[in-house]
Motif scaffolding. Structure first.
Motif, mmCIF file in Angstrom:
data_model
loop_
_atom_site.group_PDB
_atom_site.id
_atom_site.type_symbol
_atom_site.label_atom_id
_atom_site.label_comp_id
_atom_site.label_asym_id
_atom_site.label_seq_id
_atom_site.Cartn_x
_atom_site.Cartn_y
_atom_site.Cartn_z
ATOM 1 N N ASP A 1 8.765 0.948 -40.568
ATOM 2 C CA ASP A 1 7.436 1.350 -41.007
ATOM 3 C C ASP A 1 6.870 2.599 -40.096
ATOM 4 O O ASP A 1 5.877 2.931 -40.519
ATOM 5 C CB ASP A 1 6.545 0.080 -40.902
ATOM 6 C CG ASP A 1 6.651 -0.515 -39.224
ATOM 7 O OD1 ASP A 1 7.588 -0.059 -38.606
ATOM 8 O OD2 ASP A 1 5.741 -1.083 -38.713
ATOM 9 N N HIS A 2 7.711 2.894 -39.226
ATOM 10 C CA HIS A 2 7.231 4.166 -38.198
ATOM 11 C C HIS A 2 7.769 5.499 -39.093
ATOM 12 O O HIS A 2 7.293 6.449 -38.368
ATOM 13 C CB HIS A 2 7.641 3.931 -36.757
ATOM 14 C CG HIS A 2 7.108 2.973 -36.091
ATOM 15 N ND1 HIS A 2 7.177 2.577 -34.830
ATOM 16 C CD2 HIS A 2 5.661 2.398 -36.274
ATOM 17 C CE1 HIS A 2 6.290 1.851 -34.298
ATOM 18 N NE2 HIS A 2 5.318 1.626 -35.219
ATOM 19 N N LEU A 3 8.533 5.484 -39.864
ATOM 20 C CA LEU A 3 9.146 6.570 -40.582
ATOM 21 C C LEU A 3 8.231 7.410 -41.195
ATOM 22 O O LEU A 3 8.325 8.641 -41.378
ATOM 23 C CB LEU A 3 10.143 6.350 -41.537
ATOM 24 C CG LEU A 3 11.578 5.695 -40.774
ATOM 25 C CD1 LEU A 3 12.383 5.278 -41.662
ATOM 26 C CD2 LEU A 3 12.058 6.654 -39.710
ATOM 27 N N GLY A 4 6.998 6.814 -41.382
ATOM 28 C CA GLY A 4 5.935 7.863 -42.306
ATOM 29 C C GLY A 4 4.554 7.070 -42.036
ATOM 30 O O GLY A 4 4.535 5.687 -41.761
ATOM 31 N N PRO A 5 3.482 7.517 -42.397
ATOM 32 C CA PRO A 5 2.112 6.854 -42.655
ATOM 33 C C PRO A 5 2.170 5.846 -43.699
ATOM 34 O O PRO A 5 2.416 5.956 -44.829
ATOM 35 C CB PRO A 5 1.230 8.012 -42.626
ATOM 36 C CG PRO A 5 1.974 9.210 -43.458
ATOM 37 C CD PRO A 5 3.421 9.017 -43.128
ATOM 38 N N ASN A 6 1.018 4.895 -43.293
ATOM 39 C CA ASN A 6 0.478 4.005 -44.449
ATOM 40 C C ASN A 6 1.603 3.074 -44.965
ATOM 41 O O ASN A 6 1.543 2.770 -46.033
ATOM 42 C CB ASN A 6 -0.339 4.633 -45.083
ATOM 43 C CG ASN A 6 -1.392 5.333 -44.707
ATOM 44 O OD1 ASN A 6 -2.029 4.986 -43.797
ATOM 45 N ND2 ASN A 6 -1.735 6.666 -45.127
ATOM 46 N N PHE A 7 2.589 2.825 -44.376
ATOM 47 C CA PHE A 7 3.812 2.055 -44.963
ATOM 48 C C PHE A 7 3.147 0.730 -45.432
ATOM 49 O O PHE A 7 3.416 0.203 -46.421
ATOM 50 C CB PHE A 7 4.838 2.014 -43.963
ATOM 51 C CG PHE A 7 5.954 0.813 -44.514
ATOM 52 C CD1 PHE A 7 6.986 1.265 -45.457
ATOM 53 C CD2 PHE A 7 5.945 -0.623 -44.056
ATOM 54 C CE1 PHE A 7 7.768 0.175 -45.605
ATOM 55 C CE2 PHE A 7 6.874 -1.673 -44.478
ATOM 56 C CZ PHE A 7 7.817 -1.090 -45.445
ATOM 57 N N HIS A 8 2.411 -0.060 -44.435
ATOM 58 C CA HIS A 8 1.967 -1.283 -44.633
ATOM 59 C C HIS A 8 1.016 -1.346 -45.804
ATOM 60 O O HIS A 8 1.081 -2.334 -46.810
ATOM 61 C CB HIS A 8 1.348 -1.774 -43.389
ATOM 62 C CG HIS A 8 2.145 -1.769 -42.246
ATOM 63 N ND1 HIS A 8 3.460 -2.663 -42.168
ATOM 64 C CD2 HIS A 8 2.140 -1.311 -41.121
ATOM 65 C CE1 HIS A 8 3.748 -2.337 -41.086
ATOM 66 N NE2 HIS A 8 3.230 -1.526 -40.454
ATOM 67 N N ALA A 9 0.056 -0.352 -45.894
ATOM 68 C CA ALA A 9 -0.891 -0.430 -47.061
ATOM 69 C C ALA A 9 -0.352 -0.026 -48.460
ATOM 70 O O ALA A 9 -0.490 -0.702 -49.347
ATOM 71 C CB ALA A 9 -2.058 0.693 -46.716
ATOM 72 N N LEU A 10 0.805 0.895 -48.278
ATOM 73 C CA LEU A 10 1.634 1.136 -49.486
ATOM 74 C C LEU A 10 2.277 -0.002 -50.158
ATOM 75 O O LEU A 10 2.310 -0.384 -51.368
ATOM 76 C CB LEU A 10 2.537 2.292 -49.283
ATOM 77 C CG LEU A 10 1.882 3.762 -49.289
ATOM 78 C CD1 LEU A 10 2.583 4.752 -48.553
ATOM 79 C CD2 LEU A 10 1.034 3.950 -50.431
ATOM 80 N N PHE A 11 3.136 -0.901 -49.136
ATOM 81 C CA PHE A 11 3.630 -1.919 -49.617
ATOM 82 C C PHE A 11 2.773 -3.095 -49.998
ATOM 83 O O PHE A 11 3.185 -3.639 -51.095
ATOM 84 C CB PHE A 11 4.237 -2.679 -48.175
ATOM 85 C CG PHE A 11 5.456 -3.666 -48.497
ATOM 86 C CD1 PHE A 11 6.618 -3.398 -48.273
ATOM 87 C CD2 PHE A 11 4.863 -4.923 -48.643
ATOM 88 C CE1 PHE A 11 7.491 -4.122 -48.484
ATOM 89 C CE2 PHE A 11 5.891 -5.869 -48.621
ATOM 90 C CZ PHE A 11 7.314 -5.440 -48.846
ATOM 91 N N GLN A 12 1.462 -3.050 -49.725
ATOM 92 C CA GLN A 12 0.648 -4.121 -50.366
ATOM 93 C C GLN A 12 0.122 -3.416 -51.619
ATOM 94 O O GLN A 12 0.064 -4.259 -52.755
ATOM 95 C CB GLN A 12 -0.564 -4.340 -49.595
ATOM 96 C CG GLN A 12 -0.329 -5.200 -48.085
ATOM 97 C CD GLN A 12 0.269 -6.400 -48.399
ATOM 98 O OE1 GLN A 12 -0.164 -7.238 -49.029
ATOM 99 N NE2 GLN A 12 1.271 -6.598 -47.449
ATOM 100 N N PHE A 13 -0.099 -2.430 -51.862
ATOM 101 C CA PHE A 13 -0.286 -1.941 -53.075
ATOM 102 C C PHE A 13 0.636 -1.893 -54.283
ATOM 103 O O PHE A 13 0.432 -2.221 -55.185
ATOM 104 C CB PHE A 13 -0.855 -0.514 -53.059
ATOM 105 C CG PHE A 13 -2.303 -0.415 -52.494
ATOM 106 C CD1 PHE A 13 -3.157 -1.299 -52.579
ATOM 107 C CD2 PHE A 13 -2.448 0.612 -51.569
ATOM 108 C CE1 PHE A 13 -4.858 -1.017 -51.858
ATOM 109 C CE2 PHE A 13 -3.591 1.012 -50.665
ATOM 110 C CZ PHE A 13 -4.887 0.158 -51.125
#
Length: 506
Positions: A101-113
């Motif tokens: 999740d640190h490889l780029g921004p907003n991983f967690h939000a994108l995962f949820q969408f």
């Protein structure tokens, strides 16, 4: 409880929005929110499966009675797909929280969408909202595919985006054509109007149906529309590739839903419109995917082609159209999604242990830590994917082979399915001997094993023996699911009769 059907969509939507608002604040807080929201999908999906077993659940947004307004439908098939997605996403997010999740921004939000789009595609009861949820999951997947760095991700991401934009344009044209001729996009209402279609309009509706087959075939990655998949899945991070294992199943689900409900026995001259195309394309997909797996030079490339093989196997079973073939296909769908997801995660673990120089390349490299454990997990995954007893892949393939009967079709299917298993044995034997036996003593090892990543891998791999242990209740559920799919008139009647669980109604 009346709003339970919409929670698989609302939960990731609001969680994703919250994670965007949190921005770059506490990493631990963002990880916790993403993890809890994803794991909550599992009991929610199981509860919806229990409700679907009792009867069809229809959620009408704003109390608009079908065919008007937006509806969500929870039947046995959609509930099954929610469970598959929830379990896969739970393992993928546990793996991703260990650094991906640190490889780029907003991983967690994108995962949820991404979860929002996938769940919405399984739940929607009309074609336009199927298009909408396709776009949501695709937009999130564009960013997740590019999550991280490297020219390989950019190149594969560009191909993926261009192809899917073309597919979206065709989808919109097909949906517009259906609405222009029939005046509705509610799938239950569409099935009635297609059954009463004037002969003069049949060619236009048939053309729209074939456009939809192209779109769904692109999503499912069938021949000749599968070339984007290996490149994209190889470039993606392991957690993203594992979640993407269910993306092809969205295309398979759409084919099963649309061509059973809208173009089934009651569709008059358009009945079984896609069957003549699905069977040869499925067999070609099965054959070419097996050859690609044998020729792959990387472990995750081999897994990506095995995912193509699973799609070909599924569509071959679906195109047979019989009750037994559908039961076998659905069982194989559950098995293949979880095990391919586990393989992508395991490939990520092995790549980290081998270091960036060797990663997933099938060449001699450094000795792996705890080789007995890793080789055991690799062997378990291999025999499950190949279809050797006693794991779930064997049961799935036996069910499919028993359903095909005799004749020319059986000869082709037996030859290609068993031949693909043989090629998979050769591919896994080569990969396993290279990764675990061909040791370069001068090579520098990579990272040590991470226990949480291993837990994510083992959780998915254990689903294979679990499917065997629970084969009786699982097959009973799938038997009822196949019966429900093959009786689309009941589906239509229950949705349009007004006896629904409307949004806000008790």
């Amino acid at each position: 409880m009346s709003h339970l059907s919409v929670l698989p969509i609302l939960l990731p939507m609001f969680t994703g929005a919250l994670l965007l608002l949190l921005g770059r604040r506490s990493v631990a807080l963002r990880r916790l929110c993403c993890l809890l929201a994803t794991l909550l999908q599992i009991p929610l999906a199981l509860l919806l499966m229990e409700q679907a077993s009792a009867g069809l659940q229809v959620y009408a947004a704003g109390n608009w009675v079908p065919p008007f307004g937006i509806i969500l439908v929870v039947d046995r098939l959609s509930a099954l797909m929610l469970v598959i997605t929830a379990v896969l996403a739970g393992a993928a997010v546990v793996y991703g929280l260990r650094g991906d999740d640190h490889l780029g921004p907003n991983f967690h939000a994108l995962f949820q969408f991404q979860l929002m789009g996938i769940n919405g595609a399984f739940l929607t009861g009309d074609l336009f909202n199927l298009f909408v949820f396709f776009e949501i999951l695709l937009i999130a997947s564009y960013s997740l595919l590019l999550h991280g760095h490297g020219s390989a991700r950019v190149r594969s991401g560009l191909h993926y985006v261009i192809l899917n934009l073309a597919g979206s344009a065709l989808f919109l044209i097909a949906v517009g054509t259906l609405y222009g001729v029939l005046g509705t996009l509610n799938m239950a209402d569409l099935s009635l109007r297609i059954a009463q279609l004037p002969a003069a309009d049949a060619p236009l509706i048939g053309a729209a149906a074939m456009l939809l087959l192209v779109v769904f075939g692109l999503k499912a990655a069938i021949v000749p529309l599968y070339f984007w998949l290996p490149r994209a899945y190889v470039a993606a991070t392991p957690a993203v590739a594992a979640l993407f294992a269910v993306m092809t199943k969205v295309g398979v689900y759409s084919i099963l839903r649309v061509y059973t409900q809208l173009f089934g026995d009651t569709a008059g001259p358009l009945a079984h419109l896609a069957d003549a195309w699905l069977w040869p394309l499925a067999l070609l997909t099965l054959a070419l995917g097996s050859i690609g797996a044998l020729a792959a030079s990387t472990l995750n490339g081999m897994i990506a082609y095995l995912l193509v093989v699973s799609v070909g196997t599924l569509l071959a079973g679906i195109s047979l159209g019989s009750h037994d073939a559908l039961v076998g296909s659905l069982y194989y769908l559950v098995h293949s999604t979880w095990i391919c997801g586990a393989l992508f995660l395991l490939a990520g673990v092995i790549a980290r242990c081998r270091g960036p120089r060797f990663a997933n390349r099938l060449v001699s490299g450094p000795a792996l830590p705890r080789p007995m454990l890793l080789s055991g997990l690799f062997f378990l995954a291999a025999i499950s994917v190949i279809g050797l007893p006693p794991l779930s892949g064997f049961i799935g393939k036996v069910l499919l082979l028993r359903s095909v009967g005799t004749g020319v079709s059986a000869a082709w299917f037996y030859s290609l399915l068993l031949g693909s298993g043989l090629l998979a044995i050769i591919a896994f034997s080569r990969a396993g001997s290279t990764l675990f036996w061909r040791i370069d003593t001068a090579a520098r090892a990579g990272e040590p094993l991470d226990s949480m990543r291993l837990i994510a891998v083992m959780a998915l791999l254990l689903c294979s023996p679990l499917l065997v242990v629970l084969a009786d209740p699982v097959l009973a559920y799938l038997d009822a699911t196949a019966h429900q799919l093959l009786e689309p008139a009941d589906y239509t009647r229950q949705i349009l009769s007004g006896g629904i669980d409307a949004g806000g109604a008790p």
